[in-house]
Each structure stands twice: as C-alpha cells, then as structure tokens.
Design a protein around this motif. Structure first.
Motif, short mmCIF file in Angstrom:
data_model
loop_
_atom_site.label_atom_id
_atom_site.label_comp_id
_atom_site.label_asym_id
_atom_site.label_seq_id
_atom_site.Cartn_x
_atom_site.Cartn_y
_atom_site.Cartn_z
N PHE A 1 0.85 -1.19 0.00
CA PHE A 1 0.00 0.00 0.00
C PHE A 1 0.88 1.24 0.00
O PHE A 1 1.98 1.23 0.55
CB PHE A 1 -0.88 0.07 1.26
CG PHE A 1 -1.77 -1.12 1.46
CD1 PHE A 1 -2.96 -1.25 0.76
CD2 PHE A 1 -1.42 -2.12 2.35
CE1 PHE A 1 -3.79 -2.34 0.95
CE2 PHE A 1 -2.24 -3.22 2.54
CZ PHE A 1 -3.42 -3.32 1.84
N ILE A 2 0.38 2.31 -0.58
CA ILE A 2 1.00 3.62 -0.47
C ILE A 2 -0.02 4.51 0.22
O ILE A 2 -1.19 4.54 -0.17
CB ILE A 2 1.38 4.19 -1.85
CG1 ILE A 2 2.44 3.30 -2.51
CG2 ILE A 2 1.90 5.63 -1.72
CD1 ILE A 2 2.76 3.66 -3.94
N VAL A 3 0.44 5.19 1.27
CA VAL A 3 -0.46 6.07 2.03
C VAL A 3 0.22 7.41 2.29
O VAL A 3 1.44 7.52 2.23
CB VAL A 3 -0.87 5.44 3.39
CG1 VAL A 3 -1.75 4.24 3.20
CG2 VAL A 3 0.35 5.08 4.23
N LEU A 4 -0.59 8.40 2.60
CA LEU A 4 -0.05 9.69 3.00
C LEU A 4 0.70 9.51 4.32
O LEU A 4 0.30 8.70 5.17
CB LEU A 4 -1.18 10.70 3.20
CG LEU A 4 -1.87 11.19 1.93
CD1 LEU A 4 -3.13 11.97 2.29
CD2 LEU A 4 -0.93 12.04 1.10
N GLY B 1 1.70 9.66 7.93
CA GLY B 1 0.83 9.78 9.08
C GLY B 1 -0.31 8.77 9.07
O GLY B 1 -0.92 8.50 10.10
N LYS B 2 -0.60 8.19 7.90
CA LYS B 2 -1.68 7.21 7.78
C LYS B 2 -1.14 5.77 7.88
O LYS B 2 -1.92 4.82 7.88
CB LYS B 2 -2.42 7.37 6.46
CG LYS B 2 -3.15 8.69 6.32
CD LYS B 2 -4.39 8.70 7.17
CE LYS B 2 -5.20 9.95 6.95
NZ LYS B 2 -6.43 9.92 7.72
N GLU B 3 0.18 5.61 7.93
CA GLU B 3 0.75 4.26 7.96
C GLU B 3 0.33 3.47 9.20
O GLU B 3 0.24 2.25 9.16
CB GLU B 3 2.28 4.29 7.82
CG GLU B 3 3.03 4.95 8.94
CD GLU B 3 3.19 6.46 8.80
OE1 GLU B 3 3.99 7.01 9.56
OE2 GLU B 3 2.50 7.09 7.97
N THR B 4 0.02 4.16 10.30
CA THR B 4 -0.44 3.46 11.50
C THR B 4 -1.81 2.82 11.28
O THR B 4 -2.11 1.79 11.87
CB THR B 4 -0.49 4.40 12.72
OG1 THR B 4 -1.30 5.53 12.39
CG2 THR B 4 0.90 4.86 13.12
N GLU B 5 -2.63 3.41 10.41
CA GLU B 5 -3.94 2.83 10.11
C GLU B 5 -3.78 1.53 9.32
O GLU B 5 -4.52 0.57 9.53
CB GLU B 5 -4.81 3.82 9.34
CG GLU B 5 -5.22 5.02 10.18
CD GLU B 5 -6.10 5.99 9.43
OE1 GLU B 5 -7.05 5.53 8.76
OE2 GLU B 5 -5.85 7.21 9.52
N VAL B 6 -2.80 1.49 8.42
CA VAL B 6 -2.51 0.24 7.69
C VAL B 6 -1.95 -0.78 8.67
O VAL B 6 -2.36 -1.94 8.68
CB VAL B 6 -1.53 0.49 6.53
CG1 VAL B 6 -1.09 -0.84 5.90
CG2 VAL B 6 -2.15 1.38 5.47
N SER B 7 -1.03 -0.37 9.52
CA SER B 7 -0.43 -1.28 10.50
C SER B 7 -1.48 -1.93 11.40
O SER B 7 -1.35 -3.09 11.76
CB SER B 7 0.58 -0.52 11.38
OG SER B 7 1.62 0.00 10.62
N ALA B 8 -2.52 -1.17 11.73
CA ALA B 8 -3.57 -1.68 12.60
C ALA B 8 -4.33 -2.85 11.97
O ALA B 8 -4.90 -3.68 12.68
CB ALA B 8 -4.54 -0.57 12.96
N LEU B 9 -4.33 -2.95 10.63
CA LEU B 9 -4.99 -4.06 9.96
C LEU B 9 -4.19 -5.36 10.06
O LEU B 9 -4.72 -6.44 9.83
CB LEU B 9 -5.21 -3.73 8.47
CG LEU B 9 -6.10 -2.53 8.15
CD1 LEU B 9 -6.10 -2.27 6.65
CD2 LEU B 9 -7.52 -2.76 8.66
N GLU C 1 -10.77 1.89 3.02
CA GLU C 1 -11.46 2.91 3.80
C GLU C 1 -10.49 3.95 4.40
O GLU C 1 -10.92 4.96 4.94
CB GLU C 1 -12.28 2.25 4.91
CG GLU C 1 -13.40 1.40 4.36
CD GLU C 1 -14.16 0.62 5.41
OE1 GLU C 1 -13.99 0.90 6.61
OE2 GLU C 1 -14.91 -0.28 5.03
N ILE C 2 -9.18 3.68 4.29
CA ILE C 2 -8.18 4.62 4.80
C ILE C 2 -8.04 5.74 3.77
O ILE C 2 -7.85 5.50 2.58
CB ILE C 2 -6.83 3.90 5.01
CG1 ILE C 2 -6.99 2.80 6.08
CG2 ILE C 2 -5.75 4.91 5.44
CD1 ILE C 2 -5.79 1.88 6.18
#
Length: 88
Positions: free
Chosen positions: A28-31, A33-41, A81-82
């Motif tokens: 995934f590529i995220v903005l 600051g949003k990497e923690t939301e991916v990590s949570a999955l 959804e992120i």
C-alpha cells in the motif's frame, strides 16, 4: 478515469495462484501519518515502511499468512477505507 475493481476476477486469480493457507504480500502507499492505520490491519505481522523521496507518502509492505481469498479481499476492503490509500 477510474476503473472499477473486479472483485470476482481478483478472487478467481487468488484461488488459482496456489493452495491456502499461503503467504501473501500486501503493498500500500499512504499519506505520511496514515501508515499506522494500515499497521492496525495487520497487528501480528511485520510491516516494512519506506518513505517516498519527497517524504509525502509512505510505502508499506506486509507479508501475512492468509487462510483464504476472502480473507485477502476483506483486508483490501478495510484498507480502502483509509483516506488516500493506494493498493498495489
């Protein structure tokens, strides 16, 4: 122009790619600051993070043991959804 994701076709490709359970690599590529939301999955998996050259985006790579194509699809749906996520 955005193309609609063909869930049935992707499931078919996953199911024909090998036997489950299998090790599957998510990218995934995220903005920033949003990497923690991916990590949570993926709370039980090691996640590799790499910032973009400009520092605005973070590339995330996760290898996880998956039990079924549906489990993979479910994680992609949750990730979608992120805000600003790009699935590769």
């Amino acid at each position: 122009m955005t193309s609609k994701f063909d869930k049935a076709s992707f499931r078919e490709k996953l199911e024909s790619s090998g036997e489950f359970p299998m090790l599957y690599m998510f990218k995934f590529i995220v903005l920033k600051g949003k990497e923690t939301e991916v990590s949570a999955l993926f709370p039980k998996n090691e996640i590799s993070l790499k910032p973009s050259s400009g520092g605005k985006y973070i590339s995330t790579t996760i290898c996880a043991m998956m039990d079924s194509a549906d489990q993979i699809l479910n994680l992609y749906e949750q990730a979608s959804e992120i805000e600003g996520v790009i699935s590769l």
